[in-house]
Design an enzyme around this catalytic site. Sequence first.
Site, short mmCIF file in Angstrom:
data_model
loop_
_atom_site.label_atom_id
_atom_site.label_comp_id
_atom_site.label_asym_id
_atom_site.label_seq_id
_atom_site.Cartn_x
_atom_site.Cartn_y
_atom_site.Cartn_z
N HIS A 107 -9.86 4.88 -1.06
CA HIS A 107 -9.00 4.96 0.13
C HIS A 107 -9.78 5.57 1.28
O HIS A 107 -10.81 6.21 1.08
CB HIS A 107 -7.75 5.80 -0.18
CG HIS A 107 -6.75 5.03 -0.99
ND1 HIS A 107 -5.56 4.59 -0.47
CD2 HIS A 107 -6.80 4.58 -2.27
CE1 HIS A 107 -4.90 3.92 -1.42
NE2 HIS A 107 -5.63 3.90 -2.51
N GLY A 108 -9.28 5.37 2.50
CA GLY A 108 -9.92 6.02 3.66
C GLY A 108 -11.26 5.41 4.03
O GLY A 108 -12.23 6.12 4.30
N THR A 115 -6.97 2.33 9.47
CA THR A 115 -7.03 2.95 10.81
C THR A 115 -7.89 2.12 11.77
O THR A 115 -7.51 1.90 12.92
CB THR A 115 -7.61 4.38 10.69
OG1 THR A 115 -6.79 5.10 9.77
CG2 THR A 115 -7.64 5.08 12.02
N HIS A 173 -7.46 9.55 5.01
CA HIS A 173 -6.89 8.57 5.94
C HIS A 173 -7.05 9.03 7.39
O HIS A 173 -6.82 10.20 7.69
CB HIS A 173 -5.40 8.37 5.65
CG HIS A 173 -5.12 7.88 4.26
ND1 HIS A 173 -4.29 8.52 3.39
CD2 HIS A 173 -5.60 6.79 3.60
CE1 HIS A 173 -4.23 7.84 2.25
NE2 HIS A 173 -5.02 6.80 2.35
N GLY A 174 -7.41 8.10 8.27
CA GLY A 174 -7.54 8.43 9.69
C GLY A 174 -8.99 8.31 10.13
O GLY A 174 -9.76 7.55 9.54
N ASN A 178 -10.14 0.39 1.07
CA ASN A 178 -9.00 0.24 1.96
C ASN A 178 -9.41 0.55 3.40
O ASN A 178 -9.98 1.61 3.67
CB ASN A 178 -7.88 1.20 1.55
CG ASN A 178 -7.23 0.79 0.25
OD1 ASN A 178 -7.66 -0.15 -0.42
ND2 ASN A 178 -6.17 1.49 -0.12
N ASP A 209 0.83 -1.21 0.00
CA ASP A 209 0.00 0.00 0.00
C ASP A 209 0.87 1.26 0.00
O ASP A 209 1.88 1.34 0.71
CB ASP A 209 -0.88 -0.04 1.27
CG ASP A 209 -2.08 0.87 1.18
OD1 ASP A 209 -2.52 1.16 0.06
OD2 ASP A 209 -2.60 1.27 2.25
N HIS A 210 0.47 2.25 -0.80
CA HIS A 210 1.09 3.59 -0.78
C HIS A 210 2.62 3.59 -0.78
O HIS A 210 3.24 4.24 0.07
CB HIS A 210 0.63 4.38 0.46
CG HIS A 210 -0.76 4.91 0.34
ND1 HIS A 210 -1.10 5.91 -0.53
CD2 HIS A 210 -1.90 4.56 0.97
CE1 HIS A 210 -2.39 6.17 -0.42
NE2 HIS A 210 -2.91 5.36 0.48
ZN LIG Z 1 -4.73 5.02 1.26
#
Ligand SMILES: [Zn+2]
Length: 292
Positions: free
Chosen positions: A215-216, A240, A181-182, A237, A82-83
């Site tokens: 994402h996120g 977190t 993200h988070g 994805n 990932d990333h």
């Molecule tokens: Zn991501």
Amino acid sequence: MAIVNAKSILQKATREGYAVGAFNITNLVQMEAVVEAAVGQESPLIIQTSVTPSRFLGREVIVAVYRTLADRAPIPICLHLDHCTDVQYCRQCVDAGYTNIMIDASKQEFEENIRQTREVCEYAHKGGDITVEGELGTVSGVEDQIKVVEDVAQLCNPDAAAEFVMRTGVDLFAPAIGTAHGVYKTANPKVDFARLEKIRKTLTAKGLAVPLVIHGGTGLPEGTVKRLIELGGAKFNVSTELKHTLIDTTFTYIEAHRHEYNPGRIDKAVKEAIKETIHIWIERLGCSGKAE
Ligand SMILES: [Zn+2]
């Protein structure tokens, strides 16, 4: 038999209108937990590692455990990096046996993003049945989520998306549409659904239909997830939430058993909690029972 790349899993998901969870793991107990949960629900699975845990555990160790678990599992399982912002490390993970690679050059200028993404695609495709994810636009941290979703310049432009997919040869595409993200600062984060729809239509019209990645995933409301799947989101994805599950479960267990020195019991508690989280995501994404 169950070792597959992400493209094969996600093309089927896109065709049939569901999505597949891509779960970030940071240790081997989590990896076992996500596999057991997916097997229990007969769901296809994407296991992800970020670069830091991949380097810490060692890519060869991760691949060895992945292959051992996937070989005997009756479901298709992909191992995804990932990333990764480092082309060289992408190549090393191709060589080690990851089956899908994300080269994240989204912070680079457009032409440089294309150049790096194409380089990883060429290497991965030559190296075997390995597929690649690329990203265009800004997938921010939650601190900037509201700013980003309201700033068109930071989101993915549909025409640029088509040019990016065509010139790089990516197998999966992650467009920035405002997710982050988070843990979102609001219960109902604003997401640019219309943009995702336009991107999918533009790609399809140009014969460039590739599975789309969201994402996120952590904290997205149920209705948002459903809408994103309807609009073509095929890979979600989730990172977190799994970190929180791991740490909160460990903390709660130790607090309740302060004088017990039996690490296996902590692992067991973590494993059960992770499985429960994955179970909920698999139901939410509609991929239960979708393993071939
Ligand atoms: Zn991501």
